[in-house]
Motif scaffolding. Structure first.
Motif, mmCIF file in Angstrom:
data_model
loop_
_atom_site.group_PDB
_atom_site.id
_atom_site.type_symbol
_atom_site.label_atom_id
_atom_site.label_comp_id
_atom_site.label_asym_id
_atom_site.label_seq_id
_atom_site.Cartn_x
_atom_site.Cartn_y
_atom_site.Cartn_z
ATOM 1 N N ALA A 588 1.709 0.155 -2.602
ATOM 2 C CA ALA A 588 2.950 0.763 -2.103
ATOM 3 C C ALA A 588 2.608 1.956 -1.220
ATOM 4 C CB ALA A 588 3.818 1.206 -3.273
ATOM 5 N N PRO A 589 2.732 1.836 0.094
ATOM 6 C CA PRO A 589 2.429 2.963 0.986
ATOM 7 C C PRO A 589 3.340 4.150 0.704
ATOM 8 C CG PRO A 589 2.597 0.905 2.210
ATOM 9 C CD PRO A 589 3.102 0.620 0.836
ATOM 10 N N GLN A 590 2.751 5.334 0.669
ATOM 11 C CA GLN A 590 3.492 6.553 0.394
ATOM 12 C C GLN A 590 3.482 7.446 1.637
ATOM 13 O OE1 GLN A 590 4.964 7.072 -2.682
ATOM 14 N NE2 GLN A 590 4.239 4.994 -3.178
ATOM 15 N N ALA A 591 4.654 8.019 1.944
ATOM 16 C CA ALA A 591 4.756 8.857 3.141
ATOM 17 C C ALA A 591 3.882 10.098 3.030
ATOM 18 C CB ALA A 591 6.215 9.243 3.373
ATOM 19 N N TRP A 592 3.808 10.691 1.832
ATOM 20 C CA TRP A 592 3.053 11.935 1.688
ATOM 21 C C TRP A 592 1.548 11.712 1.892
ATOM 22 C CZ3 TRP A 592 -0.807 12.627 -1.859
ATOM 23 C CH2 TRP A 592 -0.853 11.757 -2.945
ATOM 24 N N VAL A 593 1.087 10.536 1.517
ATOM 25 C CA VAL A 593 -0.342 10.243 1.706
ATOM 26 C C VAL A 593 -0.636 10.106 3.189
ATOM 27 C CG1 VAL A 593 -2.217 8.644 1.210
ATOM 28 C CG2 VAL A 593 -0.486 9.101 -0.538
ATOM 29 N N ARG A 594 0.243 9.430 3.870
ATOM 30 C CA ARG A 594 0.023 9.250 5.308
ATOM 31 C C ARG A 594 0.135 10.591 6.045
ATOM 32 N NH1 ARG A 594 2.608 4.380 8.922
ATOM 33 N NH2 ARG A 594 0.722 4.009 10.112
ATOM 34 N N GLU A 595 1.017 11.443 5.577
ATOM 35 C CA GLU A 595 1.163 12.750 6.204
ATOM 36 C C GLU A 595 -0.116 13.571 6.033
ATOM 37 O OE1 GLU A 595 2.684 15.842 8.342
ATOM 38 O OE2 GLU A 595 3.379 13.770 8.165
ATOM 39 N N PRO A 616 1.104 0.597 12.355
ATOM 40 C CA PRO A 616 2.551 0.373 12.424
ATOM 41 C C PRO A 616 3.302 1.392 11.577
ATOM 42 C CG PRO A 616 1.524 -1.211 10.958
ATOM 43 C CD PRO A 616 0.401 -0.447 11.606
ATOM 44 N N PRO A 617 4.615 1.481 11.752
ATOM 45 C CA PRO A 617 5.426 2.357 10.905
ATOM 46 C C PRO A 617 5.260 1.986 9.434
ATOM 47 C CG PRO A 617 6.685 1.552 12.788
ATOM 48 C CD PRO A 617 5.408 0.795 12.789
ATOM 49 N N LEU A 618 5.585 2.927 8.567
ATOM 50 C CA LEU A 618 5.340 2.763 7.144
ATOM 51 C C LEU A 618 6.017 1.515 6.578
ATOM 52 C CD1 LEU A 618 3.661 4.490 5.211
ATOM 53 C CD2 LEU A 618 5.782 5.478 4.362
ATOM 54 N N GLY A 619 7.264 1.261 6.975
ATOM 55 C CA GLY A 619 7.966 0.087 6.466
ATOM 56 C C GLY A 619 7.305 -1.215 6.886
ATOM 57 N N GLU A 620 6.906 -1.279 8.151
ATOM 58 C CA GLU A 620 6.228 -2.480 8.644
ATOM 59 C C GLU A 620 4.878 -2.653 7.949
ATOM 60 O OE1 GLU A 620 4.444 -4.085 12.895
ATOM 61 O OE2 GLU A 620 6.160 -2.682 12.878
ATOM 62 N N LEU A 621 4.204 -1.539 7.722
ATOM 63 C CA LEU A 621 2.924 -1.588 7.040
ATOM 64 C C LEU A 621 3.082 -2.103 5.612
ATOM 65 C CD1 LEU A 621 -0.081 -0.941 7.353
ATOM 66 C CD2 LEU A 621 0.417 1.359 6.553
ATOM 67 N N ALA A 622 4.157 -1.686 4.941
ATOM 68 C CA ALA A 622 4.420 -2.163 3.583
ATOM 69 C C ALA A 622 4.593 -3.676 3.558
ATOM 70 C CB ALA A 622 5.654 -1.466 3.010
ATOM 71 N N GLU A 623 5.271 -4.229 4.573
ATOM 72 C CA GLU A 623 5.441 -5.682 4.652
ATOM 73 C C GLU A 623 4.098 -6.380 4.856
ATOM 74 O OE1 GLU A 623 8.235 -6.648 7.667
ATOM 75 O OE2 GLU A 623 9.908 -5.586 6.716
ATOM 76 N N ASP A 624 3.245 -5.791 5.709
ATOM 77 C CA ASP A 624 1.923 -6.386 5.946
ATOM 78 C C ASP A 624 1.105 -6.427 4.659
ATOM 79 O OD1 ASP A 624 2.590 -6.656 8.589
ATOM 80 O OD2 ASP A 624 1.487 -4.877 9.258
ATOM 81 N N LEU A 625 1.123 -5.320 3.907
ATOM 82 C CA LEU A 625 0.343 -5.264 2.670
ATOM 83 C C LEU A 625 0.911 -6.206 1.613
ATOM 84 C CD1 LEU A 625 -0.311 -1.413 2.369
ATOM 85 C CD2 LEU A 625 -1.837 -3.175 3.276
ATOM 86 N N ALA A 626 2.219 -6.379 1.596
ATOM 87 C CA ALA A 626 2.856 -7.230 0.588
ATOM 88 C C ALA A 626 2.505 -8.696 0.766
ATOM 89 C CB ALA A 626 4.374 -7.039 0.641
ATOM 90 N N ALA A 627 1.997 -9.057 1.936
ATOM 91 C CA ALA A 627 1.651 -10.459 2.186
ATOM 92 C C ALA A 627 0.364 -10.868 1.471
ATOM 93 C CB ALA A 627 1.502 -10.694 3.689
ATOM 94 N N MET A 705 -7.649 3.660 3.555
ATOM 95 C CA MET A 705 -6.584 3.442 2.582
ATOM 96 C C MET A 705 -5.518 4.528 2.708
ATOM 97 S SD MET A 705 -8.924 2.316 -0.701
ATOM 98 C CE MET A 705 -7.534 2.036 -1.782
ATOM 99 N N GLU A 706 -5.937 5.792 2.900
ATOM 100 C CA GLU A 706 -4.980 6.891 3.001
ATOM 101 C C GLU A 706 -4.112 6.767 4.248
ATOM 102 O OE1 GLU A 706 -8.491 8.460 0.654
ATOM 103 O OE2 GLU A 706 -8.184 7.233 2.441
ATOM 104 N N ALA A 707 -4.713 6.380 5.371
ATOM 105 C CA ALA A 707 -3.934 6.227 6.593
ATOM 106 C C ALA A 707 -2.909 5.116 6.456
ATOM 107 C CB ALA A 707 -4.855 5.958 7.776
ATOM 108 N N SER A 708 -3.176 4.174 5.551
ATOM 109 C CA SER A 708 -2.216 3.110 5.273
ATOM 110 C C SER A 708 -1.204 3.541 4.230
ATOM 111 C CB SER A 708 -2.964 1.860 4.784
ATOM 112 O OG SER A 708 -3.867 1.402 5.770
ATOM 113 N N GLY A 709 -1.289 4.807 3.827
ATOM 114 C CA GLY A 709 -0.311 5.338 2.886
ATOM 115 C C GLY A 709 -0.639 5.070 1.437
ATOM 116 N N LEU A 710 -1.870 4.657 1.145
ATOM 117 C CA LEU A 710 -2.226 4.303 -0.228
ATOM 118 C C LEU A 710 -2.862 5.497 -0.933
ATOM 119 C CD1 LEU A 710 -3.726 0.735 0.328
ATOM 120 C CD2 LEU A 710 -1.396 1.357 -0.345
ATOM 121 N N ASP A 711 -2.387 5.766 -2.122
ATOM 122 C CA ASP A 711 -2.954 6.803 -2.968
ATOM 123 C C ASP A 711 -4.187 6.209 -3.647
ATOM 124 O OD1 ASP A 711 -3.647 8.631 -4.883
ATOM 125 O OD2 ASP A 711 -1.614 8.933 -5.630
#
Length: 739
Positions: A588-595, A616-627, A705-711
Motif C-alpha cells: 500500500a503506497p503511502q504519501a508520507w513515505v513518498r514525500e 506515476p501518481p500515487l493512485g496509479e502506482l497503487a494500481e500497478d502494484l496491486a496487479a 521501495m520508498e519512492a514507490s511509497g512503500l514503508d
C-alpha cells in the motif's frame, strides 16, 4: 541443409531408399541387415511400395524381418512391452505385435508408413575456422547417436561443408537404448549389430560423395564421434562389459582404423578416427561436443554445465578446478520411446505445447495434423499440464471433477484409464504410465545435476552458462525444463542450445593433417575429464528421491527462489504472497513515505538513494502494484566497525547492488513482467547526478521501495524479515515483483 535417405528405383518399380551392403546387395536405408541365405520370399508392403524379401527361419516375425533387413520399430528390443512393432498380415486386418507373432506361414506383411524424421545437424556454438589443408581432398565426419546417424562431407582445402545427410540409426529395431542393444548383441551375436551400423555409415558416406560429385579416391580420412557403445559396434568390439558393473569398455578409442576394415568408401588405408571416450557411458560424442563448445572468451571463474538430454543423459561440468563428467540412466522416454503416443521428431509429431487463455495449444512438425508427440513436446506438455493443475506435484493425473470445468475436456472420462488428451477428441494423449516414465527420467537427470554440482563444490547460483546439446536440446524451451523441475528457474536465462556439438567436434577432428595434430587438444580434454560414477554413489539415490516430485507452481518455486537468493549472498530472502488477505503482504503506497523521498531525506553518507522522477501518481502506482501476486524480498546486512564506518557501508552497498543486479538478470527470463524495487535497483549510470541534474535515463531507471511509497519497515515486518540487525550493522533491502 540436411538430407534424408536418398531414393532410387527398386524392386517392383518401387521408389525406395538405398545403401550398399558389404556384399553389394541393395537394401532399404533404415533396414538392419542383408540376407545371404534366404529362406522364403515374403511380400512386405509399406507406403504403397511392395518389396519381396527373403525371410529366414526365426523364432518370431520381428526377428525374421529384422534379419531380412526390414526396419520395424521396436523400442523394447522385442520384449513385448512397448507395443510399437505392430504389423498386419493381410490388408485391412487387425494389427499384431511382430515380436509375438510366429514367422511360420507368413507370406505378406503390411507395415505402417514411416514419416520423415527431422534431424538436427546445425551447430550454434563458438565459431571456428578450419585450417586449410594444402594437400586437399575431402573428409567425412560422422555422429553416431543411439537414435540417429548424421554425416557431413568437408572439403579439406577450403573448410567448406559440401553436404550433410541424416537417418535413423539402423539398429533401432534392436531396442531404443544402448542397454537393449548390448543385450541383443550378447544374445544374437555381435555381427547382428555391427554389420547394419557399418553398412549404414558406408551408405551415408557413399551418398554424400555422389551428391557432391566427389570421387571416392578423394577421401583422405574419416572422423567419428559416438557414445562408447556405438563406437564399440563400429569398431567390431563387444560392448558386453559396459552392460555390467564396473561398466568397463574394451577401448576408450582416440585412435584410428583403416577404412577398408570397416567397409567404408575410399582408399583402403584412409584412416577412420574414433573420438576418445571417458568411460562406458560417457563417450566420444561428449568429448567431441565439449571440444567444439569450448569458448575462447570464457572467464577464469566461468562455470558451464553441458547437458546431452538423450537416452544416456550425459552431463559435464566445466569449472575452474577442471572438467567433471557423469551419466544418468534417463532412458529413451525423452526421445519419445516407451511413450504410448511417442515418436522421434517426425512429421505430425507434437513439438510445442503452451497455455493460452487457460487452454492447451499445440503445434506439430510440418504443421500436419497431430499424430504423435516427440521429446520437446513431452517436456512442454508436462509443463503445461502442471501449470493448469491437470497433473499434481506427485505426477498423478487429476480426475475431471478435480479441475475447472473448461479443463475437463483434456482428461479421460470416468471409467476410462487416466489420460491427458493434448487435443480434445484427438488421437494423441499421455497415459499415467507415460507421465511416470517421464517423471523417472526427469528425476534421474535432475539428481545427476545435483550430485555433479555437489561433488565439484559448485552452487547452482555459480553456474554461469548451461548448454543443451543435440537436436532435442535445440527445440525444447528452457522454461519447460524449469517448470518440470529439471533445472532451476533461475537458469532459464543462461540456458542455450548448441545444436549438434558432437558432429561439430567430429568435423574439427578431420583437420590437422594426416598426423592429426588438431586432435591433440581433443585427446587432452578427454584425459583431463574426471569421471563420476553415479550408480554406486549414495548421494545420487537421495537426490533421485528428492527430485521425484514436480514443482508446485507456487510453493516449490518459493523455496527455489529463496535458495537462489541466498546462494547469491543475500542474508535474508523471503518469497511473498502479495495482495489483501491473511498470510499475504499488502503493498500500500503511502504519501508520507513518498514525500520523504521527494525531500531527499533518504540520502545518506554520500550514496544517492533518490529515484528518477518518471514515477506515476500515487493512485496509479497503487494500481500497478496491486496487479502483482508474488514477490521476493532480499536483504544484505553489512557489519560495521562502528557507527561511522563509511567504508563498510559503501562495501555493503556495492555488494548488495551487485547481487541484486544478478538476481534480476537471473529471474527476468522466467518472469517477463518482473519489476525491481529497492536499494540497488537503479545503478545504470557510473555516477548519478540526480537530483542536482535531471535523470539521464528516466525511462529505464528503477525506483526504490520508498519512492514507490512503500514503508520498508512495515513490508519487512509483514514478511517476517527483521529490518534492524543489531548495532554496528547496516541493512539494504530490495523487492522483486515477479508476477
Amino acid at each position: 541443409m540436411v538430407d534424408a535417405a536418398p531414393g532410387v528405383s527398386g524392386p517392383r518399380g518401387a521408389n525406395i531408399a538405398q545403401s550398399q551392403c558389404a556384399m553389394g546387395v541393395t537394401r532399404w536405408a533404415g533396414d538392419n541387415a542383408c540376407m545371404s541365405a534366404p529362406s522364403r520370399a515374403v511380400g512386405v508392403h509399406r507406403g504403397g511400395v511392395t518389396v519381396d524379401v527373403a525371410l529366414p527361419d526365426a523364432p518370431d516375425l520381428l526377428s525374421g524381418l529384422r534379419a531380412a533387413g526390414v526396419a520395424v520399430e521396436s523400442v523394447c528390443g522385442g520384449r513385448g512391452t512397448c507395443g510399437k512393432c505392430l504389423v498386419r498380415l493381410a490388408e485391412g486386418a487387425a494389427p499384431v505385435l511382430a515380436c509375438r507373432q510366429a514367422a511360420d506361414g507368413v507370406t505378406e506383411v503390411w507395415l505402417e508408413e514411416t514419416p520423415p524424421l527431422v534431424i538436427e545437424a546445425g551447430f550454434a556454438g563458438p565459431a571456428w575456422t578450419p585450417p586449410p589443408d594444402p594437400a586437399g581432398g575431402c573428409a567425412i565426419a560422422v555422429d553416431i547417436g543411439t537414435t540417429t546417424v548424421v554425416a557431413a562431407l568437408a572439403d579439406l582445402a577450403t573448410g567448406e561443408v559440401l553436404a550433410t545427410v541424416a537417418d535413423r540409426n539402423d539398429q533401432a529395431a534392436f531396442g531404443a537404448d544402448v542397454i537393449a542393444r548390448i543385450g541383443a548383441a550378447t544374445a544374437g551375436g555381435l555381427d547382428a549389430l555391427v554389420t547394419p551400423l557399418r553398412e549404414q555409415v558406408a551408405g551415408l558416406a557413399a551418398y554424400l560423395l555422389d551428391r557432391a560429385g566427389v570421387d571416392t579416391a578423394a577421401v583422405r580420412r574419416y572422423a567419428v564421434a559416438g557414445n562408447t557403445v556405438m563406437e564399440h559396434f563400429l569398431a567390431g568390439l563387444s560392448p558386453a562389459s559396459i552392460g555390467q558393473a564396473p561398466f568397463t569398455p574394451l577401448s576408450l578409442f582416440g585412435d584410428e582404423r583403416p577404412a577398408s576394415s570397416l567397409g567404408l568408401p575410399g582408399p583402403a588405408a584412409a584412416p577412420v578416427y574414433l573420438s576418445p571416450a571417458v568411460a562406458g557411458y560417457v563417450g566420444g560424442d561428449i568429448t567431441a561436443g565439449l571440444w567444439a563448445t569450448a569458448r575462447p572468451d570464457a572467464g577464469p571463474d566461468d562455470v558451464t554445465l553441458f547437458l546431452d538430454l538423450g537416452t544416456n543423459g550425459e552431463l559435464a561440468l566445466r569449472a575452474p578446478a577442471g572438467v567433471t563428467v557423469c551419466a544418468t540412466a534417463a532412458g529413451p522416454a525423452f526421445e519419445g520411446a516407451e511413450i504410448e503416443c511417442g515418436s522421434p521428431a517426425v512429421t505430425g509429431a507434437i513439438d510445442r505445447v503452451r497455455v493460452a487463455a487457460g487452454l492447451l495449444r499445440v503445434t506439430t512438425i510440418g504443421h500436419a495434423p497431430p499424430l504423435s508427440i516427440c521429446g520437446s513436446g513431452l517436456f512442454e506438455a508436462l509443463a503445461a499440464a502442471l501449470a493448469l493443475g491437470l497433473v499434481d506435484e506427485t505426477g498423478r493425473l487429476r480426475a475431471r471433477d478435480e479441475v475447472a470445468p473448461h479443463l475437463a475436456q483434456y482428461l479421460a472420462p470416468d471409467g476410462e484409464p487416466p489420460a491427458l488428451r493434448l487435443v480434445p477428441d484427438g488421437p494423441v494423449y499421455l497415459s499415467q504410465a507415460d507421465i511416470r516414465r517421464l517423471q523417472l527420467a526427469k528425476s534421474a537427470l535432475a539428481a545427476g545435476i545435483a550430485v555433479l554440482l555437489a561433488d565439484a563444490g559448485v552452487a547452482a547460483a555459480d553456474v554461469t552458462r548451461v548448454e543443451l546439446a543435440g537436436g532435442f536440446g535445440t527445440h525444447v524451451r528452457p522454461a519447460a525444463l524449469a517448470a518440470i523441475g529439471l533445472i532451476p528457474t533461475t537458469w532459464t536465462g543462461r540456458t542455450h542450445a548448441v545444436g549438434n556439438a558432437s558432429l561439430a567436434g567430429a568435423l574439427r577432428a578431420c583437420y590437422g593433417g594426416d598426423t592429426g595434430g588438431g586432435r591433440a587438444a581433443l585427446e587432452g580434454l578427454a584425459r583431463r575429464c574426471r569421471y563420476l560414477e553415479l550408480s554406486s554413489d549414495p548421494r545420487f539415490t537421495d537426490a533421485f528421491v528428492d527430485a521425484m516430485a514436480f514443482p508446485d507452481p507456487g510453493l516449490s518455486r518459493d523455496g527455489e527462489l529463496r535458495d537462489h537468493a541466498r546462494d547469491l549472498g543475500f542474508a535474508e530472502a523471503a518469497p511473498l504472497r502479495l495482495g489483501p488477505g491473511e498470510g499475504r503482504v499488502a503493498l500500500a503506497p503511502q504519501a508520507w513515505v513518498r514525500e520523504m523521498c521527494a525531500q531527499n531525506r533518504c540520502r545518506a553518507f554520500g550514496s544517492n538513494w533518490m529515484c528518477p522522477p518518471a514515477l506515476p501518481p500515487l493512485g496509479e502506482l497503487a494500481e500497478d502494484l496491486a496487479a502483482y501476486r508474488r514477490g521476493l524480498l532480499v536483504q544484505t546486512v553489512g557489519r560495521l566497525d562502528d557507527a561511522f564506518d563509511y567504508e563498510g557501508m559503501v562495501a555493503a552497498e556495492r555488494a548488495h547492488k551487485r547481487r541484486f543486479r544478478r538476481l534480476v538478470a537471473d529471474l527476468r527470463p522466467a518472469y517477463p513482467r518482473l519489476t525491481p524495487l529497492g536499494a540497488g535497483a537503479c545503478d545504470l549510470c557510473p555516477a548519478c547526478s540526480y537530483p542536482a541534474e535531471p535523470c539521464r535515463l528516466p525511462g529505464l531507471a528503477h525506483a526504490s521501495m520508498e519512492a514507490s511509497g512503500l514503508d520498508v519497515t512495515a513490508v519487512c515486518r509483514a514478511a517476517g524479515v527483521p529490518y534492524y540487525h543489531g548495532p554496528d550493522s547496516v541493512t539494504y533491502t530490495s523487492l522483486v515483483l515477479l508476477e
